[in-house]
Design an enzyme around this catalytic site. Structure first.
Site, PDB file in Angstrom:
ATOM      1  N   GLY A   1       0.764  -1.157  -0.011  1.00  0.00           N
ATOM      2  CA  GLY A   1      -0.053  -0.050   0.017  1.00  0.00           C
ATOM      3  C   GLY A   1       0.967   1.002   0.057  1.00  0.00           C
ATOM      4  O   GLY A   1       2.155   1.226   0.365  1.00  0.00           O
ATOM      5  N   ASN A   2       0.216   2.402  -0.290  1.00  0.00           N
ATOM      6  CA  ASN A   2       0.965   3.569  -0.498  1.00  0.00           C
ATOM      7  C   ASN A   2       0.014   4.865  -0.435  1.00  0.00           C
ATOM      8  O   ASN A   2      -0.951   4.594  -0.898  1.00  0.00           O
ATOM      9  CB  ASN A   2       1.857   3.770  -1.452  1.00  0.00           C
ATOM     10  CG  ASN A   2       1.349   3.220  -2.854  1.00  0.00           C
ATOM     11  OD1 ASN A   2       0.488   3.908  -3.429  1.00  0.00           O
ATOM     12  ND2 ASN A   2       1.673   2.211  -3.322  1.00  0.00           N
TER      13      ASN A   2
ATOM     14  N   SER B   1       9.317   2.655  -2.683  1.00  0.00           N
ATOM     15  CA  SER B   1       8.797   1.643  -2.847  1.00  0.00           C
ATOM     16  C   SER B   1       9.520   0.196  -2.139  1.00  0.00           C
ATOM     17  O   SER B   1      10.762   0.374  -1.978  1.00  0.00           O
ATOM     18  CB  SER B   1       9.376   1.127  -4.721  1.00  0.00           C
ATOM     19  OG  SER B   1       8.795   0.078  -5.223  1.00  0.00           O
ATOM     20  N   GLY B   2       8.587  -0.575  -1.794  1.00  0.00           N
ATOM     21  CA  GLY B   2       9.215  -2.000  -1.250  1.00  0.00           C
ATOM     22  C   GLY B   2       9.523  -1.598   0.157  1.00  0.00           C
ATOM     23  O   GLY B   2      10.175  -2.562   0.778  1.00  0.00           O
TER      24      GLY B   2
ATOM     25  N   SER C   1       7.418   4.847  -5.059  1.00  0.00           N
ATOM     26  CA  SER C   1       6.432   3.693  -5.082  1.00  0.00           C
ATOM     27  C   SER C   1       6.210   3.476  -6.593  1.00  0.00           C
ATOM     28  O   SER C   1       6.314   4.191  -7.610  1.00  0.00           O
ATOM     29  CB  SER C   1       5.045   4.126  -4.677  1.00  0.00           C
ATOM     30  OG  SER C   1       3.896   3.237  -5.159  1.00  0.00           O
ATOM     31  N   SER C   2       6.243   2.120  -6.945  1.00  0.00           N
ATOM     32  CA  SER C   2       5.901   1.782  -8.340  1.00  0.00           C
ATOM     33  C   SER C   2       4.636   2.190  -8.886  1.00  0.00           C
ATOM     34  O   SER C   2       4.301   2.217 -10.258  1.00  0.00           O
ATOM     35  CB  SER C   2       5.991   0.008  -8.378  1.00  0.00           C
ATOM     36  OG  SER C   2       5.077  -0.548  -7.724  1.00  0.00           O
ATOM     37  N   ASP C   3       3.780   2.568  -8.076  1.00  0.00           N
ATOM     38  CA  ASP C   3       2.500   3.263  -8.352  1.00  0.00           C
ATOM     39  C   ASP C   3       2.471   4.532  -8.502  1.00  0.00           C
ATOM     40  O   ASP C   3       1.471   5.521  -8.857  1.00  0.00           O
ATOM     41  CB  ASP C   3       1.333   2.713  -7.634  1.00  0.00           C
ATOM     42  CG  ASP C   3       1.159   1.125  -7.322  1.00  0.00           C
ATOM     43  OD1 ASP C   3       0.955   0.489  -8.420  1.00  0.00           O
ATOM     44  OD2 ASP C   3       1.274   0.712  -6.323  1.00  0.00           O
TER      45      ASP C   3
ATOM     46  N   HIS D   1      -3.435   3.992  -2.274  1.00  0.00           N
ATOM     47  CA  HIS D   1      -3.623   2.642  -2.933  1.00  0.00           C
ATOM     48  C   HIS D   1      -3.036   1.565  -2.011  1.00  0.00           C
ATOM     49  O   HIS D   1      -2.458   1.531  -1.204  1.00  0.00           O
ATOM     50  CB  HIS D   1      -2.941   2.632  -4.042  1.00  0.00           C
ATOM     51  CG  HIS D   1      -2.899   1.073  -4.699  1.00  0.00           C
ATOM     52  ND1 HIS D   1      -3.882   0.560  -4.975  1.00  0.00           N
ATOM     53  CD2 HIS D   1      -1.937   0.358  -5.170  1.00  0.00           C
ATOM     54  CE1 HIS D   1      -3.668  -0.531  -5.530  1.00  0.00           C
ATOM     55  NE2 HIS D   1      -2.229  -0.866  -5.659  1.00  0.00           N
TER      56      HIS D   1
ATOM     57  N   HIS E   1      -3.970  -3.025  -1.155  1.00  0.00           N
ATOM     58  CA  HIS E   1      -4.462  -4.137  -1.418  1.00  0.00           C
ATOM     59  C   HIS E   1      -5.721  -4.802  -0.133  1.00  0.00           C
ATOM     60  O   HIS E   1      -5.562  -5.940   0.054  1.00  0.00           O
ATOM     61  CB  HIS E   1      -3.655  -5.184  -1.900  1.00  0.00           C
ATOM     62  CG  HIS E   1      -2.773  -4.847  -2.938  1.00  0.00           C
ATOM     63  ND1 HIS E   1      -3.265  -5.762  -4.307  1.00  0.00           N
ATOM     64  CD2 HIS E   1      -2.238  -3.891  -3.448  1.00  0.00           C
ATOM     65  CE1 HIS E   1      -2.366  -5.268  -4.851  1.00  0.00           C
ATOM     66  NE2 HIS E   1      -2.008  -4.128  -4.813  1.00  0.00           N
TER      67      HIS E   1
ATOM     68  N   ASP F   1     -23.282   7.840   3.831  1.00  0.00           N
ATOM     69  CA  ASP F   1     -22.512   9.156   4.501  1.00  0.00           C
ATOM     70  C   ASP F   1     -21.263   9.626   3.755  1.00  0.00           C
ATOM     71  O   ASP F   1     -20.736  10.638   4.048  1.00  0.00           O
ATOM     72  CB  ASP F   1     -22.285   8.442   5.787  1.00  0.00           C
ATOM     73  CG  ASP F   1     -23.167   8.454   6.856  1.00  0.00           C
ATOM     74  OD1 ASP F   1     -24.120   9.429   6.544  1.00  0.00           O
ATOM     75  OD2 ASP F   1     -23.131   7.697   7.878  1.00  0.00           O
TER      76      ASP F   1
ATOM     77  N   HIS G   1      -7.678  -5.724 -10.093  1.00  0.00           N
ATOM     78  CA  HIS G   1      -6.541  -5.156  -9.101  1.00  0.00           C
ATOM     79  C   HIS G   1      -6.943  -4.648  -7.646  1.00  0.00           C
ATOM     80  O   HIS G   1      -6.851  -5.518  -6.830  1.00  0.00           O
ATOM     81  CB  HIS G   1      -5.798  -3.924  -9.909  1.00  0.00           C
ATOM     82  CG  HIS G   1      -4.862  -3.137  -9.184  1.00  0.00           C
ATOM     83  ND1 HIS G   1      -3.817  -2.409 -10.175  1.00  0.00           N
ATOM     84  CD2 HIS G   1      -4.004  -3.373  -8.050  1.00  0.00           C
ATOM     85  CE1 HIS G   1      -2.819  -2.347  -9.064  1.00  0.00           C
ATOM     86  NE2 HIS G   1      -2.854  -2.649  -8.177  1.00  0.00           N
TER      87      HIS G   1
ATOM     88  N   TYR H   1     -23.060  17.659  10.641  1.00  0.00           N
ATOM     89  CA  TYR H   1     -22.394  16.596  11.160  1.00  0.00           C
ATOM     90  C   TYR H   1     -20.782  17.194  11.758  1.00  0.00           C
ATOM     91  O   TYR H   1     -20.299  18.023  10.933  1.00  0.00           O
ATOM     92  CB  TYR H   1     -22.248  15.565  10.221  1.00  0.00           C
ATOM     93  CG  TYR H   1     -21.445  14.308  11.050  1.00  0.00           C
ATOM     94  CD1 TYR H   1     -22.144  13.280  11.451  1.00  0.00           C
ATOM     95  CD2 TYR H   1     -20.175  14.131  10.976  1.00  0.00           C
ATOM     96  CE1 TYR H   1     -21.347  12.118  12.232  1.00  0.00           C
ATOM     97  CE2 TYR H   1     -19.514  13.147  11.522  1.00  0.00           C
ATOM     98  CZ  TYR H   1     -19.923  12.012  12.182  1.00  0.00           C
ATOM     99  OH  TYR H   1     -19.544  11.105  12.969  1.00  0.00           O
TER     100      TYR H   1
END
Lengths: 239, 239, 239, 239
Positions: free
Chosen positions: C29-30, C46-47, C75-77, C101, C103, C126, C177, C235
């Site tokens: 995730g990132n 990344s990683g 990040s690779s993304d 992002h 998973h 909401d 994905h 709210y």
């Protein structure tokens, strides 16, 4: 110091494993530790939250259900424990030193569905060689007569009628209610209660993945059970 | 100090990740670390609870299954590890430095259903390019001959017959039993064991959401695998 | 001290929420934090495992994808984040200060099933007033051209073609994905990522309870969204 | 010191149980504590994260919805609480000292499916003797008139029309929205909210195991309820 100090501490330690292993919310579970020689068992007091429980709160009860030591009311399920110790432990000579009752989530779901848990894999076979038995509902008459005592009788009768050996099958679902498990010690009873919940989860998921999944082949069942429990068991360390 | 000190510590650290990542209850899992040069692997002793495990308890075993160092019995699954190191690592030349076996809940459910885990998404494709293979049951003859050794042979044979490369597919379900995974190090083996459990969950849920879900398009599978594992991989940091 | 110190710390804090909230295993995730004025965003390297991540590891990247500050690979993304900031944030003028992002398990299952998450209840309403959109698979050509950049384009195109406003719908599933979410800040992006996972669970369970469950009535959707996000929102506390 | 100090602390302690028991993410839940004598209740302020909540932030509101003490906006659900105290507590004389509203995951799924939770087992029967009721959607007119107040009216009307006694049935699902529960104290209300989520899980799993599972036999329902709540209740310790 109480002559039952060790028994009470065993019961206390085992009861504290219920919240530690997520086997019940609030006070919905209890463990007892049994001393066959003195014919008494040490059980959780009724309705006491685990974070407040102390070893000296544990109640010692004999096999007639009389309180031998302790100021608090014992678990409302005390008579079920008593019947199992009396029938399985004393009369049938099974090696039972502890009993657990919980409302662990997925084991309860199987009990609510009135279905035995099929033996699908080696995780299950490592512990028992058959489906986890599930009793029918207790009858109306039995509920009205003496609910908790008759719950014990229901389990004993179900094992007798289905020729199930309580030394080999150390867990059961009471139909519409939930799981009971036992073992050579209170600690082992908790272990079997945790096994039951895990096996209940795996079996439910197995059916979700394949609704007509087959029971595990008999020869694998036997191998797994025997390598842990047979005369030539080789799992673990020599004692 | 033992000449296998580092290998034993690697094994110890990797074994302690099993409870930390929730991959098994009680003692239901084991990791080994392999040193191809000296031809030995360091594995968890059988039945020792993780909270009591110490690095010096780790048992060192050679590729004939003989204990080279250690006072305790090695894991009852030792011979499965041994076969995988011997066949995959030495004979086939795969880069295997560690193996994990657990009873993680949902991976076991797939194994109990005797179904490979379909490749539905990139989380899976980031690690392997095909379904997670699932062997059939081990045969009666093999179980009786030498259960754990034959479990290793079953995996090796399944990979050979289905032309699966153990350098690329680093995980497998043994039908009716549960998951094994491996990697370049013991730490990486645990990682792959955790990946397997997560991918098992995602795939089960995918089928619950859409019972006829389609496998991921091949070109996305390849892209995701290659960006992590291909010759031009660009995931992570340069080493 | 870096002129991007605050942005990097925002990104760092938001990234550390991923493991804290169980939104991804390991490094899957990132989060990035965007400063529209300087046209750069600060993203996870990344990683790098979260327990080892430090604020100074965060990489600052501009809207052409060039590294402005930082020694590690981003990040690779990164290019997916870049496209979303460029298209949604700059070109369309949406108020986006952070992107996440992950998973996360059940959101990935919906993405793997290629199904939008139906709007069944007020927990969903909401936050957004429509189903959580799910893109189709990225095409083979796009994957080969520039996978991560084209993933961004796929999201942007899906929103345009379906007339979805990224200021109102702050989350999306990329088919096969997994989830992306965004918000006015990096912290809010993480919040939306957590909302998405929770809404994904509730919707899956809703279908398990009632396979033909109906979407929530429009007038309740509007009421819930408006009491949190409309011009007369009531709210929370006045700012 | 505030004359409502005790009430505010009860509310605070009960609110902090929401994250501790995993009953809601972020700020998606609220508990109030009611003092029937002074006709006021103490409720969580709107949108304040639990880790930042302090006893002095709790807002005291009267049965007309007017703020009696406190600087922050009370929960946006305040008027629902108010109606339940007014109608159930004052007009009908029910013994209600606390109310909880959460978005606990599986209870919301049942609410989203617009289905009451069937009474399948004793875990449920230990607390209420019927299915957990589920209201229909609130009407368009009611939503537009005064959403939160009308949500309270919807619950009250549903109980009246179905002859449900709020002293006996201490929990409800609002269709398309989520759970409300109450009890003699704020602490007991949280307990009932946790019971509801657990019962919701067990019932969902029961249907996954057996899609046509039967409701628990009436005589077991009555026994379990009565041993905890009847005139001769024997669960727990004498007070």
């Amino acid at each position: 110091m109480s002559k039952y100090q060790t028994l009470k501490e065993q019961s206390y330690e085992a009861n504290m494993e219920i919240p530690a292993r997520g086997l019940a919310l609030y006070t919905w579970g209890n463990v007892s530790a049994f001393d066959k020689n003195s014919g008494v068992f040490a059980i959780k007091p009724s309705g006491v939250p685990y974070p407040e429980l102390k070893p000296e709160d544990i109640v010692v009860v004999d096999l007639e259900g009389k309180i031998v030591e302790g100021k608090l009311n014992p678990s409302s399920d005390t008579n079920t424990h008593m019947v199992l110790y009396r029938e399985f432990g004393v009369k049938q000579g099974a090696d039972i030193g502890g009993i657990i009752h919980t409302h662990s989530t997925v084991a309860c779901a199987w009990a609510q569905a009135l279905k035995p848990i099929p033996l699908f894999g080696t995780t299950h076979a490592d512990h028992i060689q058959v489906s986890v038995p599930c009793t029918p509902y207790l009858s109306k008459e039995a509920v009205e007569r003496d609910y908790e005592l008759e719950t014990g009788n229901l389990i004993v009768r179900h094992f007798l009628e289905n020729k199930i050996n309580p030394d080999e099958v150390t867990m059961v679902l009471v139909g519409g209610h939930g799981p009971f498990a036992w073992g050579k010690t209170a600690e082992k009873a908790v272990y079997n209660g945790a096994v039951l919940e895990e096996v209940a989860k795996m079996a439910m998921y197995t059916l979700q993945i394949k609704s007509d999944a087959s029971p595990l082949a008999d020869y694998i069942v036997n191998k797994h059970y025997m390598r842990k429990h047979g005369p030539n068991a080789y799992y673990g360390q020599k004692k």
